[in-house]
Design a protein around this motif. Structure first.
Motif, PDB file in Angstrom:
ATOM      1  N   VAL A   1       0.231 -16.614  21.993  1.00  0.00           N
ATOM      2  CA  VAL A   1      -0.273 -15.242  21.738  1.00  0.00           C
ATOM      3  C   VAL A   1       0.578 -14.249  22.928  1.00  0.00           C
ATOM      4  N   LEU A   2       1.375 -13.563  21.972  1.00  0.00           N
ATOM      5  CA  LEU A   2       2.157 -12.491  23.026  1.00  0.00           C
ATOM      6  C   LEU A   2       1.528 -11.288  23.109  1.00  0.00           C
ATOM      7  N   ASN A   3       1.174 -10.942  24.571  1.00  0.00           N
ATOM      8  CA  ASN A   3       0.383  -9.650  24.829  1.00  0.00           C
ATOM      9  C   ASN A   3       1.232  -8.517  24.512  1.00  0.00           C
ATOM     10  N   VAL A   4       1.049  -7.938  23.411  1.00  0.00           N
ATOM     11  CA  VAL A   4       1.445  -6.759  22.828  1.00  0.00           C
ATOM     12  C   VAL A   4       1.167  -5.713  23.465  1.00  0.00           C
ATOM     13  N   TRP A   5      -0.218  -5.508  24.156  1.00  0.00           N
ATOM     14  CA  TRP A   5      -1.119  -4.724  24.922  1.00  0.00           C
ATOM     15  C   TRP A   5      -1.967  -5.483  25.772  1.00  0.00           C
ATOM     16  N   GLN A   6      -2.344  -4.714  26.890  1.00  0.00           N
ATOM     17  CA  GLN A   6      -2.975  -5.191  27.966  1.00  0.00           C
ATOM     18  C   GLN A   6      -4.435  -4.818  27.913  1.00  0.00           C
ATOM     19  N   GLU A   7      -4.879  -3.675  27.571  1.00  0.00           N
ATOM     20  CA  GLU A   7      -6.237  -3.100  27.538  1.00  0.00           C
ATOM     21  C   GLU A   7      -7.164  -4.064  26.629  1.00  0.00           C
ATOM     22  N   GLY A   8      -8.353  -3.925  26.861  1.00  0.00           N
ATOM     23  CA  GLY A   8      -9.329  -4.233  26.059  1.00  0.00           C
ATOM     24  C   GLY A   8      -9.390  -3.414  24.824  1.00  0.00           C
ATOM     25  N   VAL A   9      -9.925  -4.073  23.524  1.00  0.00           N
ATOM     26  CA  VAL A   9     -10.063  -3.511  22.289  1.00  0.00           C
ATOM     27  C   VAL A   9     -11.501  -3.463  21.753  1.00  0.00           C
ATOM     28  N   GLU A  10     -11.944  -2.596  21.372  1.00  0.00           N
ATOM     29  CA  GLU A  10     -13.460  -2.719  21.023  1.00  0.00           C
ATOM     30  C   GLU A  10     -13.364  -3.278  19.518  1.00  0.00           C
ATOM     31  N   ILE A  11     -14.007  -4.193  19.139  1.00  0.00           N
ATOM     32  CA  ILE A  11     -13.734  -4.827  17.754  1.00  0.00           C
ATOM     33  C   ILE A  11     -15.304  -4.323  17.156  1.00  0.00           C
ATOM     34  N   ASN A  12     -15.106  -3.953  15.885  1.00  0.00           N
ATOM     35  CA  ASN A  12     -16.600  -3.880  15.147  1.00  0.00           C
ATOM     36  C   ASN A  12     -16.317  -4.258  13.715  1.00  0.00           C
TER      37      ASN A  12
ATOM     38  N   ALA B   1      -2.879  -2.553  14.698  1.00  0.00           N
ATOM     39  CA  ALA B   1      -2.304  -3.261  14.056  1.00  0.00           C
ATOM     40  C   ALA B   1      -0.888  -3.277  13.547  1.00  0.00           C
ATOM     41  N   ILE B   2      -0.603  -1.992  13.804  1.00  0.00           N
ATOM     42  CA  ILE B   2       0.870  -1.564  13.649  1.00  0.00           C
ATOM     43  C   ILE B   2       1.841  -1.729  14.916  1.00  0.00           C
ATOM     44  N   ARG B   3       1.137  -1.740  16.035  1.00  0.00           N
ATOM     45  CA  ARG B   3       1.759  -2.282  17.235  1.00  0.00           C
ATOM     46  C   ARG B   3       2.204  -3.674  17.320  1.00  0.00           C
ATOM     47  N   SER B   4       1.292  -4.409  16.612  1.00  0.00           N
ATOM     48  CA  SER B   4       1.677  -5.812  16.469  1.00  0.00           C
ATOM     49  C   SER B   4       2.525  -6.113  15.374  1.00  0.00           C
TER      50      SER B   4
END
Length: 347
Positions: free
Chosen positions: A78-89, A101-104
């Motif tokens: 898993v390549l860490n494209v971002w470091q911050e936490g993401v709230e998933i709903n 999604a677009i950053r990935s």
């Protein structure tokens, strides 16, 4: 040089985290035998995916990396494209999730273009929440067409059924105005070359569907089939392309005529995708033909209505991985054969 199976690097863009994409990709690699076929690299964040894995009670071990030169063969990287936490709903259409999604996807496309991954499999996105000042594309394919060499064409694949499109994501009332001899020739030649180099069929037979009901009934229900499609197909056939049609779409699929051809080209999106998805039984794959790199995706969307419930069918995603690997191998073999010197008879 043909790579060993486990050395094929399959890049995966995460798609919409509130949809079923992360579920189906993790379920796919829950089976450790998949790691004997390839090495996956998921463009996301290992903490985010660990949360997803836990929510679905999955057990596969994720290997977090910060650079592509840290890929470990035989692991789920898993390549860490971002470091911050993401709230998933799960099930929620969220503009912030669209940005991830677009950053990935952009990071994965860059890696594909630069040869750091061998193929790309994209999880589903929401075409509405990905739009921004920096990303103004209707979907994956148009961006890939800009970033990679070639002419992108949507080709839906399930075993021997392959359905391509002359036009894809445009309004139905604009389809007829887009039909030109130049477009038809370009798309058919793209499909022909794809079937040869990516599916190892030397002389593909290609069927083309008509635009109007009954192919216009001699002009009674529209003139485009007689005025544009028929003469263009005739010209291509006379130059050696085994192209046939136009065929009335309803009878073509209803009578199983598609079994006689290596590819079918529909004029517009739903004309091709409705019968394809009916026949593919949830195992269809969207392949972006015509590019110098390989990209596949499952044939479904984000499926917000079942996201987070753990009931999503992962077969289409798994088939997308399989197809990407098969095309990679087929394309390498084609290149190898093409570079061999021709044998001459000794006098």
């Amino acid at each position: 040089m043909i790579k060993k199976a486990e050395n094929i690097i399959v890049g995966i863009s995460i798609g919409d985290l509130n949809g079923i994409g992360s579920e189906v990709l993790l379920k796919t690699f829950e089976d450790s035998r998949m790691l004997e076929l390839c090495t996956p690299v998921i463009f996301a964040n290992v903490k985010t995916l660990s949360f997803v894995k836990k929510s679905y009670e999955l057990t596969a071990i994720l290997h977090g990396i910060d650079r592509l030169d840290q890929i470990v063969l035989g692991k789920i990287n898993v390549l860490n494209v971002w470091q911050e936490g993401v709230e998933i709903n799960y099930g929620i259409n969220d503009e912030k999730i669209g940005k991830y999604a677009i950053r990935s996807f952009v990071a994965a496309t860059k890696a594909l273009r630069e040869g750091n991954i061998d193929v790309l499999v994209t999880a589903p996105i929401n075409k509405f929440n990905i739009q921004s000042e920096d990303f103004k594309f209707p979907g994956h394919t148009d961006y890939l067409d800009q970033e990679l060499e070639g002419n992108a064409l949507m080709l839906m694949v399930q075993e021997n059924l392959r359905v391509g499109l002359l036009t894809d994501h445009i309004p139905l009332n604009e389809v007829a105005s887009h039909l030109t001899e130049e477009l038809i020739i370009k798309k058919i030649e793209t499909v022909k070359q794809t079937i040869i180099q990516d599916f190892s069929i030397n002389k593909p037979k290609i069927a083309v569907l008509g635009l109007n009901p009954h192919c216009g009934d001699g002009g009674v229900i529209g003139k485009e089939d007689d005025a544009i499609l028929k003469p263009t197909l005739k010209k291509l056939f006379e130059k050696g392309t085994l192209v046939f049609g136009p065929f009335a779409a309803d009878g073509f699929f209803g009578s199983n005529q598609y079994d006689k051809y290596d590819a079918v080209i529909a004029v517009y999106h739903d004309q091709g995708l409705i019968p394809f998805k009916t026949l593919s039984f949830g195992k269809g794959v969207n392949y972006t033909a015509g590019l110098n790199k390989i990209r596949t995706s499952p044939d479904h969307g984000t499926a917000y209505d079942i996201a987070g419930k753990g009931i999503a069918d992962f077969n289409s995603f798994k088939e997308a991985v399989y197809l990407a690997i098969d095309v990679y191998n087929s394309r390498n073999q084609y290149a190898e054969i093409s570079q061999r010197p021709l044998k001459t008879k000794e006098k």
